[in-house]
Design a protein around this motif. Structure first.
Motif, short mmCIF file in Angstrom:
data_model
loop_
_atom_site.label_atom_id
_atom_site.label_comp_id
_atom_site.label_asym_id
_atom_site.label_seq_id
_atom_site.Cartn_x
_atom_site.Cartn_y
_atom_site.Cartn_z
N GLY A 343 17.00 -14.73 -12.38
CA GLY A 343 17.35 -16.08 -12.79
C GLY A 343 16.37 -17.09 -12.22
N LYS A 344 16.10 -16.96 -10.93
CA LYS A 344 15.17 -17.85 -10.23
C LYS A 344 14.31 -17.04 -9.27
N ALA A 345 13.17 -17.61 -8.89
CA ALA A 345 12.25 -16.91 -8.01
C ALA A 345 12.87 -16.59 -6.67
N LYS A 346 13.75 -17.45 -6.18
CA LYS A 346 14.32 -17.25 -4.85
C LYS A 346 15.22 -16.02 -4.77
N GLU A 347 15.56 -15.43 -5.93
CA GLU A 347 16.39 -14.22 -5.93
C GLU A 347 15.60 -12.96 -5.60
N ILE A 348 14.28 -13.06 -5.64
CA ILE A 348 13.42 -11.89 -5.48
C ILE A 348 12.70 -11.94 -4.13
N ALA A 349 12.71 -10.81 -3.42
CA ALA A 349 11.97 -10.71 -2.15
C ALA A 349 10.47 -10.59 -2.44
N LEU A 350 9.68 -11.43 -1.78
CA LEU A 350 8.23 -11.41 -1.94
C LEU A 350 7.60 -10.64 -0.78
N ASN A 351 6.52 -9.95 -1.06
CA ASN A 351 5.88 -9.11 -0.05
C ASN A 351 4.39 -9.38 0.05
N ASN A 352 3.80 -8.86 1.12
CA ASN A 352 2.38 -9.03 1.38
C ASN A 352 1.72 -7.67 1.55
N LEU A 353 0.41 -7.64 1.31
CA LEU A 353 -0.38 -6.44 1.60
C LEU A 353 -1.75 -6.89 2.09
N LEU A 354 -2.14 -6.39 3.25
CA LEU A 354 -3.48 -6.67 3.79
C LEU A 354 -4.16 -5.35 4.11
N LEU A 355 -5.26 -5.10 3.42
CA LEU A 355 -6.08 -3.92 3.69
C LEU A 355 -7.49 -4.39 4.02
N GLN A 356 -7.98 -4.04 5.20
CA GLN A 356 -9.31 -4.45 5.61
C GLN A 356 -10.38 -3.68 4.80
N GLU A 357 -11.61 -4.17 4.89
CA GLU A 357 -12.68 -3.61 4.07
C GLU A 357 -12.89 -2.13 4.33
N ASP A 358 -12.71 -1.67 5.57
CA ASP A 358 -12.91 -0.26 5.87
C ASP A 358 -11.63 0.57 5.74
N SER A 359 -10.56 -0.04 5.25
CA SER A 359 -9.28 0.66 5.14
C SER A 359 -9.31 1.64 3.97
N GLN A 360 -8.66 2.78 4.17
CA GLN A 360 -8.54 3.76 3.10
C GLN A 360 -7.22 3.64 2.36
N GLY A 361 -6.37 2.73 2.80
CA GLY A 361 -5.11 2.53 2.09
C GLY A 361 -3.93 2.38 3.03
N ALA A 362 -2.74 2.75 2.54
CA ALA A 362 -1.53 2.57 3.34
C ALA A 362 -0.50 3.63 3.00
N PHE A 363 0.22 4.09 4.03
CA PHE A 363 1.43 4.89 3.85
C PHE A 363 2.62 3.95 3.87
N ILE A 364 3.56 4.20 2.98
CA ILE A 364 4.77 3.37 2.92
C ILE A 364 5.97 4.28 3.15
N THR A 365 6.65 4.06 4.25
CA THR A 365 7.79 4.88 4.61
C THR A 365 8.98 3.97 4.89
N GLY A 366 10.08 4.60 5.26
CA GLY A 366 11.24 3.80 5.64
C GLY A 366 12.49 4.24 4.92
N VAL A 367 13.49 3.38 5.00
CA VAL A 367 14.83 3.72 4.53
C VAL A 367 14.84 3.97 3.02
N ASN A 368 15.73 4.83 2.58
CA ASN A 368 15.93 5.05 1.15
C ASN A 368 16.45 3.77 0.50
N GLN A 369 16.02 3.55 -0.73
CA GLN A 369 16.41 2.37 -1.51
C GLN A 369 16.07 1.07 -0.77
N GLY A 370 14.96 1.10 -0.06
CA GLY A 370 14.53 -0.09 0.67
C GLY A 370 13.46 -0.90 -0.04
N GLY A 371 13.07 -0.48 -1.27
CA GLY A 371 12.09 -1.23 -2.04
C GLY A 371 10.68 -0.69 -1.96
#
Length: 542
Positions: A343-371
């Motif tokens: 309905g509105k933007a405030k209903e959605i959680a916004l996220n960030n991603l920062l990968l440095q130039e020499d980074s090969q990427g990211a692993f994303i872990t954590g709770v089930n159904q956590g997004g």
């Protein structure tokens, strides 16, 4: 013929895109279970069968839910000439800038209106020419040709003056002299003036209809009211409920229209002959450049419409800064499919991603159904739309250039290809490694979930180095936290929770050390499916 495209700066870029779009990786099949009923004697039986539900769309397009974004634009079927754009990635950042400038021009109300009117007029002119082909009355054919010729001229002229006054993008300023040359073709102005004169004379013909029983008398004379108005007064839809009629608005004339047309030809033989002679010339009204502009402009108008819908909901959009090499810095991004349904933007959680130039990427872990999966999709969507030159949902978006996006999302075991789930995953990953060029983004979601955690760990460790060898950047959503703890140059991201609220999901993905527990017990408790709860329900006979 001069080259012009809203997608590419030159034909070499277009040819490269065509070749790349043909090298995408597709799922070999995606199944759905279909129930079929049949009878054995008087008993009705139900049989479940696996059937192919895959679409002719690359796996990354489906995995990132891009089909939900783009298919509605094209009524469920993407045109072939658009697929080369959607299924390829620009090899030069100048192409991205080229497209961004067009979107920025469309943000000007005058330019947007100009293209909207251009498409409206062009569509109507195409309809008239199609009617001309279907019509079996020579005079009506001629009238459709006159109308189409005038409409094309007015449409092109209108767009020319708007772009001449307001356009600043490289593409649209290049288009201005092309439109000018089209309007200034030898004898073209006189041709259109002649068409307008004939159209005016035809539409100045008035007749009076007199109905006496079953007889309709027609008399031609100058009048302040045309015969359409007279007929509609008789056949109008009002309190009586009698339906109205519409004349000369379809390819094939009905019997009444045909008789009326023959009377017009008899009453005005000189004018009708002149119309037929004019239409017999059949001068081409448009060329390939204008047809291409018509087709390609729809993509930009649809994209502009999408961004306006997102802005109305309160989402901030920005044009990504794209460099050949550098960091990935995305702030305030979210899944576009979720954004469109919110309905509105405030209903959605916004996220960030920062990968440095020499980074090969990211692993994303954590709770089930956590997004976690939604976050991975949002990153892929943001980077993909950025490569198309579109503005994206973000407070800030800085990207390095990627030559492609390849995804592998876990799917149900497929009975259609007669392989187990693990073997099918390996087939798909092998095809990705063979097809992907250097410098790609890989999004891997819960790979090898049909195996043990130890096997997943070993298989992932065998796979990732092959992607890194191709200068790939990897986003890996995994249920194995040990992967995130033992690899250099890979950022560790976790799905955060509020422990004080019973590990409530926040749908925020943040840097952090991978934890061993995925907190599946929270989900079980939510749906009353913990071991104790199940025992209690069984004891109570529930």
């Amino acid at each position: 013929m001069a080259y012009f495209s809203l997608f590419y700066e030159n034909p070499e870029q277009e040819e490269t895109a065509k070749k790349q779009s043909q090298k995408q990786v597709y799922y070999r099949a995606k199944q759905k279970i279909q129930k079929k009923t049949y009878f054995v004697g008087s008993r009705m039986m139900v049989k479940e069968e696996a059937v192919d539900s895959s679409e002719n769309l690359p796996s990354f397009f489906q995995d990132l839910n891009l089909d939900a974004i783009f298919l509605p634009w094209y009524d469920g079927a993407i045109p072939e000439n658009i697929k080369e754009l959607l299924f390829s990635f620009p090899h030069d950042t100048s192409i991205i800038a080229y497209r961004q400038e067009i979107y920025q021009d469309l943000e000007k109300p005058a330019v947007y209106l100009g293209f909207t009117e251009f498409r409206k007029g062009f569509t109507e002119a195409e309809r008239l020419l199609n009617y001309r082909l279907q019509s079996d009355n020579p005079l009506q054919k001629g009238k459709y040709y006159l109308d189409a010729a005038i409409l094309y001229y007015q449409t092109i002229k209108g767009l020319y003056y708007i772009l001449k006054e307001h356009a600043v993008s490289t593409a649209l300023t290049t288009l201005v002299p092309i439109l000018a040359a089209y309007l200034e073709r030898k004898d073209y102005y006189e041709f259109c003036l002649h068409a307008e004169d004939l159209k005016f004379k035809l539409e100045a013909i008035y007749c009076t209809l007199s109905i006496d029983g079953n007889v309709v008398k027609v008399s031609f004379q100058q009048s302040t009211e045309d015969y359409f108005g007279t007929v509609q007064k008789v056949f109008r839809e009002g309190e009586t409920g009698i339906p109205s009629i519409s004349l000369f608005n379809q390819p094939v004339l009905n019997q009444f229209e045909g008789r009326l047309m023959s009377l017009v030809e008899k009453e005005y033989p000189k004018l009708c002959k002149e119309v037929l002679s004019f239409a017999a010339v059949s001068q081409p009204l448009v060329d390939e450049i204008l047809m291409r502009l018509y087709r390609e402009s729809d993509f930009y108008l649809s994209g502009h419409s999408l961004t306006e819908r997102l802005k109305e909901k309160g989402f901030k959009l920005t044009y990504p800064e794209v460099q050949k090499q550098g960091t990935v810095n995305l702030q305030g991004i979210c899944d576009i499919k979720l954004a469109l349904t919110a309905g509105k933007a405030k209903e959605i959680a916004l996220n960030n991603l920062l990968l440095q130039e020499d980074s090969q990427g990211a692993f994303i872990t954590g709770v089930n159904q956590g997004g976690k999966t939604t976050f991975a999709r949002s990153v892929g969507q943001t980077i993909y739309l950025g490569m198309l030159g579109m503005p994206v949902i973000a407070n800030k978006a800085k990207l390095c250039h990627f030559d492609g996006i390849y995804t592998h999302f876990t799917v149900e075991e497929n009975q259609l290809v007669n392989n187990g789930k693990l073997l099918e995953e390996l087939h798909h990953l092998k095809e990705i490694l063979m097809s992907a060029p250097d410098n790609c983004l890989y999004i891997l979601n819960e790979m090898f979930s049909s195996t043990t955690a130890a096997d997943t760990y070993e298989l992932t460790n065998l796979l990732l180095p092959q992607m890194f060898q191709k200068s790939g950047t990897v986003l890996c959503v995994t249920h194995v936290p040990e992967l995130a703890r033992r690899r250099d140059k890979m950022t560790s991201l976790i799905a955060s929770v509020r422990e004080e609220d019973g590990y409530k999901r926040t749908y925020k993905i943040e840097p952090g050390e991978a934890v061993l527990s995925a907190r599946a017990i929270d989900i079980a408790l939510k749906y009353h499916l913990s071991g104790e709860q199940i025992k209690e329900r069984m004891a109570n006979g529930d």
